[in-house]
Motif scaffolding. Structure first.
Motif, PDB file in Angstrom:
ATOM      1  N   GLU A 110     -42.073 -33.186  -0.115  1.00 51.28           N
ATOM      2  CA  GLU A 110     -41.477 -32.551  -1.284  1.00 51.28           C
ATOM      3  C   GLU A 110     -39.953 -32.698  -1.315  1.00 51.28           C
ATOM      4  OE1 GLU A 110     -43.148 -28.699  -2.696  1.00 51.28           O
ATOM      5  OE2 GLU A 110     -41.181 -27.972  -2.077  1.00 51.28           O
ATOM      6  N   VAL A 111     -39.438 -32.979  -2.510  1.00 51.15           N
ATOM      7  CA  VAL A 111     -38.000 -33.019  -2.762  1.00 51.15           C
ATOM      8  C   VAL A 111     -37.735 -32.153  -3.988  1.00 51.15           C
ATOM      9  CG1 VAL A 111     -36.035 -34.453  -3.421  1.00 51.15           C
ATOM     10  CG2 VAL A 111     -37.733 -35.346  -1.811  1.00 51.15           C
ATOM     11  N   ILE A 112     -36.743 -31.274  -3.896  1.00 48.86           N
ATOM     12  CA  ILE A 112     -36.359 -30.411  -5.017  1.00 48.86           C
ATOM     13  C   ILE A 112     -34.952 -30.792  -5.452  1.00 48.86           C
ATOM     14  CG2 ILE A 112     -35.864 -28.049  -5.763  1.00 48.86           C
ATOM     15  CD1 ILE A 112     -37.961 -27.119  -3.686  1.00 48.86           C
ATOM     16  N   LEU A 113     -34.806 -31.100  -6.730  1.00 46.45           N
ATOM     17  CA  LEU A 113     -33.485 -31.370  -7.305  1.00 46.45           C
ATOM     18  C   LEU A 113     -33.049 -30.119  -8.045  1.00 46.45           C
ATOM     19  CD1 LEU A 113     -31.148 -33.278  -8.105  1.00 46.45           C
ATOM     20  CD2 LEU A 113     -32.529 -33.960 -10.073  1.00 46.45           C
ATOM     21  N   GLU A 114     -31.952 -29.519  -7.581  1.00 47.46           N
ATOM     22  CA  GLU A 114     -31.443 -28.295  -8.207  1.00 47.46           C
ATOM     23  C   GLU A 114     -30.535 -28.617  -9.387  1.00 47.46           C
ATOM     24  OE1 GLU A 114     -29.663 -26.412  -4.808  1.00 47.46           O
ATOM     25  OE2 GLU A 114     -31.575 -25.519  -4.211  1.00 47.46           O
ATOM     26  N   LYS A 115     -29.670 -29.629  -9.207  1.00 47.21           N
ATOM     27  CA  LYS A 115     -28.785 -30.047 -10.299  1.00 47.21           C
ATOM     28  C   LYS A 115     -28.184 -31.392  -9.946  1.00 47.21           C
ATOM     29  CE  LYS A 115     -24.625 -27.699  -8.665  1.00 47.21           C
ATOM     30  NZ  LYS A 115     -23.545 -26.799  -8.983  1.00 47.21           N
ATOM     31  N   PHE A 116     -27.655 -32.061 -10.967  1.00 50.72           N
ATOM     32  CA  PHE A 116     -26.905 -33.280 -10.712  1.00 50.72           C
ATOM     33  C   PHE A 116     -25.734 -33.367 -11.660  1.00 50.72           C
ATOM     34  CE2 PHE A 116     -29.988 -34.729 -13.840  1.00 50.72           C
ATOM     35  CZ  PHE A 116     -29.330 -35.669 -14.611  1.00 50.72           C
ATOM     36  N   LYS A 117     -24.708 -34.110 -11.216  1.00 51.43           N
ATOM     37  CA  LYS A 117     -23.479 -34.224 -11.992  1.00 51.43           C
ATOM     38  C   LYS A 117     -23.036 -35.682 -11.951  1.00 51.43           C
ATOM     39  CE  LYS A 117     -19.693 -32.351 -10.271  1.00 51.43           C
ATOM     40  NZ  LYS A 117     -18.604 -31.406  -9.939  1.00 51.43           N
ATOM     41  N   ILE A 118     -22.685 -36.220 -13.123  1.00 55.09           N
ATOM     42  CA  ILE A 118     -22.150 -37.571 -13.230  1.00 55.09           C
ATOM     43  C   ILE A 118     -20.707 -37.439 -13.692  1.00 55.09           C
ATOM     44  CG2 ILE A 118     -22.317 -39.789 -14.411  1.00 55.09           C
ATOM     45  CD1 ILE A 118     -25.321 -39.245 -14.754  1.00 55.09           C
ATOM     46  N   GLN A 119     -19.794 -38.155 -13.001  1.00 51.75           N
ATOM     47  CA  GLN A 119     -18.372 -38.087 -13.330  1.00 51.75           C
ATOM     48  C   GLN A 119     -17.786 -39.478 -13.440  1.00 51.75           C
ATOM     49  OE1 GLN A 119     -17.160 -35.392 -10.014  1.00 51.75           O
ATOM     50  NE2 GLN A 119     -15.523 -34.931 -11.456  1.00 51.75           N
ATOM     51  N   TYR A 120     -16.958 -39.636 -14.433  1.00 47.70           N
ATOM     52  CA  TYR A 120     -16.140 -40.843 -14.522  1.00 47.70           C
ATOM     53  C   TYR A 120     -14.833 -40.457 -15.199  1.00 47.70           C
ATOM     54  CZ  TYR A 120     -14.389 -45.475 -15.442  1.00 47.70           C
ATOM     55  OH  TYR A 120     -13.593 -46.592 -15.485  1.00 47.70           O
ATOM     56  N   MET A 121     -13.730 -40.753 -14.528  1.00 46.87           N
ATOM     57  CA  MET A 121     -12.397 -40.382 -14.970  1.00 46.87           C
ATOM     58  C   MET A 121     -12.374 -38.880 -15.219  1.00 46.87           C
ATOM     59  SD  MET A 121     -11.022 -43.866 -16.696  1.00 46.87           S
ATOM     60  CE  MET A 121      -9.382 -43.285 -16.762  1.00 46.87           C
ATOM     61  N   ASN A 122     -12.028 -38.432 -16.405  1.00 49.42           N
ATOM     62  CA  ASN A 122     -11.957 -36.990 -16.646  1.00 49.42           C
ATOM     63  C   ASN A 122     -13.173 -36.475 -17.416  1.00 49.42           C
ATOM     64  OD1 ASN A 122     -11.383 -38.187 -19.059  1.00 49.42           O
ATOM     65  ND2 ASN A 122      -9.610 -36.917 -19.540  1.00 49.42           N
ATOM     66  N   LYS A 123     -14.248 -37.288 -17.480  1.00 50.65           N
ATOM     67  CA  LYS A 123     -15.456 -36.878 -18.194  1.00 50.65           C
ATOM     68  C   LYS A 123     -16.563 -36.546 -17.205  1.00 50.65           C
ATOM     69  CE  LYS A 123     -14.370 -39.747 -22.180  1.00 50.65           C
ATOM     70  NZ  LYS A 123     -14.800 -40.881 -22.989  1.00 50.65           N
ATOM     71  N   THR A 124     -17.309 -35.490 -17.513  1.00 53.70           N
ATOM     72  CA  THR A 124     -18.356 -35.017 -16.611  1.00 53.70           C
ATOM     73  C   THR A 124     -19.597 -34.605 -17.396  1.00 53.70           C
ATOM     74  OG1 THR A 124     -16.700 -34.167 -15.080  1.00 53.70           O
ATOM     75  CG2 THR A 124     -18.911 -33.287 -14.859  1.00 53.70           C
ATOM     76  N   LEU A 125     -20.748 -34.937 -16.845  1.00 50.83           N
ATOM     77  CA  LEU A 125     -22.030 -34.436 -17.335  1.00 50.83           C
ATOM     78  C   LEU A 125     -22.662 -33.687 -16.180  1.00 50.83           C
ATOM     79  CD1 LEU A 125     -24.525 -34.386 -19.307  1.00 50.83           C
ATOM     80  CD2 LEU A 125     -25.301 -36.409 -18.059  1.00 50.83           C
ATOM     81  N   GLU A 126     -22.911 -32.393 -16.363  1.00 46.24           N
ATOM     82  CA  GLU A 126     -23.572 -31.599 -15.329  1.00 46.24           C
ATOM     83  C   GLU A 126     -24.885 -31.085 -15.906  1.00 46.24           C
ATOM     84  OE1 GLU A 126     -20.998 -29.093 -13.151  1.00 46.24           O
ATOM     85  OE2 GLU A 126     -22.630 -28.138 -12.067  1.00 46.24           O
ATOM     86  N   VAL A 127     -25.977 -31.316 -15.165  1.00 48.03           N
ATOM     87  CA  VAL A 127     -27.316 -31.051 -15.677  1.00 48.03           C
ATOM     88  C   VAL A 127     -28.144 -30.288 -14.646  1.00 48.03           C
ATOM     89  CG1 VAL A 127     -29.429 -32.164 -16.517  1.00 48.03           C
ATOM     90  CG2 VAL A 127     -27.219 -33.188 -17.007  1.00 48.03           C
ATOM     91  N   LYS A 128     -28.922 -29.331 -15.115  1.00 50.47           N
ATOM     92  CA  LYS A 128     -29.868 -28.640 -14.249  1.00 50.47           C
ATOM     93  C   LYS A 128     -30.968 -29.628 -13.856  1.00 50.47           C
ATOM     94  CE  LYS A 128     -29.760 -24.653 -17.092  1.00 50.47           C
ATOM     95  NZ  LYS A 128     -30.589 -23.684 -17.804  1.00 50.47           N
ATOM     96  N   GLY A 129     -31.523 -29.433 -12.684  1.00 49.17           N
ATOM     97  CA  GLY A 129     -32.605 -30.297 -12.225  1.00 49.17           C
ATOM     98  C   GLY A 129     -33.792 -30.298 -13.165  1.00 49.17           C
ATOM     99  N   SER A 130     -34.060 -29.175 -13.796  1.00 52.09           N
ATOM    100  CA  SER A 130     -35.208 -29.079 -14.705  1.00 52.09           C
ATOM    101  C   SER A 130     -35.060 -29.981 -15.928  1.00 52.09           C
ATOM    102  CB  SER A 130     -35.426 -27.627 -15.144  1.00 52.09           C
ATOM    103  OG  SER A 130     -34.266 -27.126 -15.774  1.00 52.09           O
ATOM    104  N   GLU A 131     -33.853 -30.455 -16.213  1.00 52.28           N
ATOM    105  CA  GLU A 131     -33.615 -31.341 -17.358  1.00 52.28           C
ATOM    106  C   GLU A 131     -33.578 -32.814 -16.944  1.00 52.28           C
ATOM    107  OE1 GLU A 131     -29.976 -29.830 -19.013  1.00 52.28           O
ATOM    108  OE2 GLU A 131     -30.864 -27.883 -19.453  1.00 52.28           O
ATOM    109  N   PHE A 132     -33.904 -33.097 -15.698  1.00 52.49           N
ATOM    110  CA  PHE A 132     -33.838 -34.446 -15.143  1.00 52.49           C
ATOM    111  C   PHE A 132     -34.653 -35.446 -15.969  1.00 52.49           C
ATOM    112  CE2 PHE A 132     -35.505 -37.729 -12.289  1.00 52.49           C
ATOM    113  CZ  PHE A 132     -34.330 -38.238 -11.759  1.00 52.49           C
TER     114      PHE A 132
END
Length: 185
Positions: A110-132
């Motif tokens: 089992e692997v659980i993803l709680e959240k992930f974040k993508i960053q480039y320069m000054n822009k960021t996308l932060e997402v809950k794991g449930s929206e993967f």
């Protein structure tokens, strides 16, 4: 009297010198942070039952022809403790597509993803794991169970495909997001 004046001038000189050094250090740190922000980064908070290796594959030609020439690997310790996994793509590369592999070992569990974040320069996308699964396509060979209430997603072996690795290709929503973050067309 002359000694007091000399001591005063010496104290002022030292104070001015220290102030310039601290300003230089702050300027150096600002430059470093600006340089680092030009790197494409993906950060994930995960819990893995067993030790394994995760991978972030990327392409720069708008294709999904992922290869071992454009990949970043990170190990996980396992033990179901939350770990922060950071993938940093080389500075000269700018991805148009990414694929995530949550482990390569046949005995991974089992692997659980709680959240992930993508960053480039000054822009960021932060997402809950449930929206993967909005950003990545469903892999029918892996059991993916989102928990909307807790905000995470659990990946498990599918009994029909016990040797399958947990890999996920990008969806159109992720492609659009990557274009927005990187300014590519």
């Amino acid at each position: 009297m002359k000694i007091r004046v000399l001591i005063g001038l010496l104290a002022l000189s030292l104070a001015y010198s220290c102030q310039n050094k601290s300003e230089k250090t702050e300027a150096d740190q600002t430059v470093t942070q600006a340089e680092e922000s030009q790197t494409f980064k993906l950060e994930m908070d995960v819990k893995a039952e067993t030790p394994d290796d995760f991978a972030l594959y990327y392409t720069e030609d708008n294709s999904i022809n992922f290869s071992d020439k454009q990949v970043v690997w990170r190990g996980v310790k396992g033990g179901m403790e939350t770990e922060k996994i950071n993938f940093e793509i080389p500075e000269e590369a700018l991805p148009t597509n990414i694929r995530i592999d949550f482990g390569i070992k046949k005995d991974s569990k089992e692997v659980i993803l709680e959240k992930f974040k993508i960053q480039y320069m000054n822009k960021t996308l932060e997402v809950k794991g449930s929206e993967f699964l909005y950003y990545f396509m469903i892999n029918d060979k892996v059991e993916s169970v989102p928990d909307l209430e807790k905000g995470f997603i659990t990946f498990k072996k599918n009994a029909k495909f016990p040797d399958e690795t947990y890999y996920y290709y990008p969806s159109q929503a992720l492609n659009d997001t990557l274009k927005s973050l990187t300014g590519r067309k």
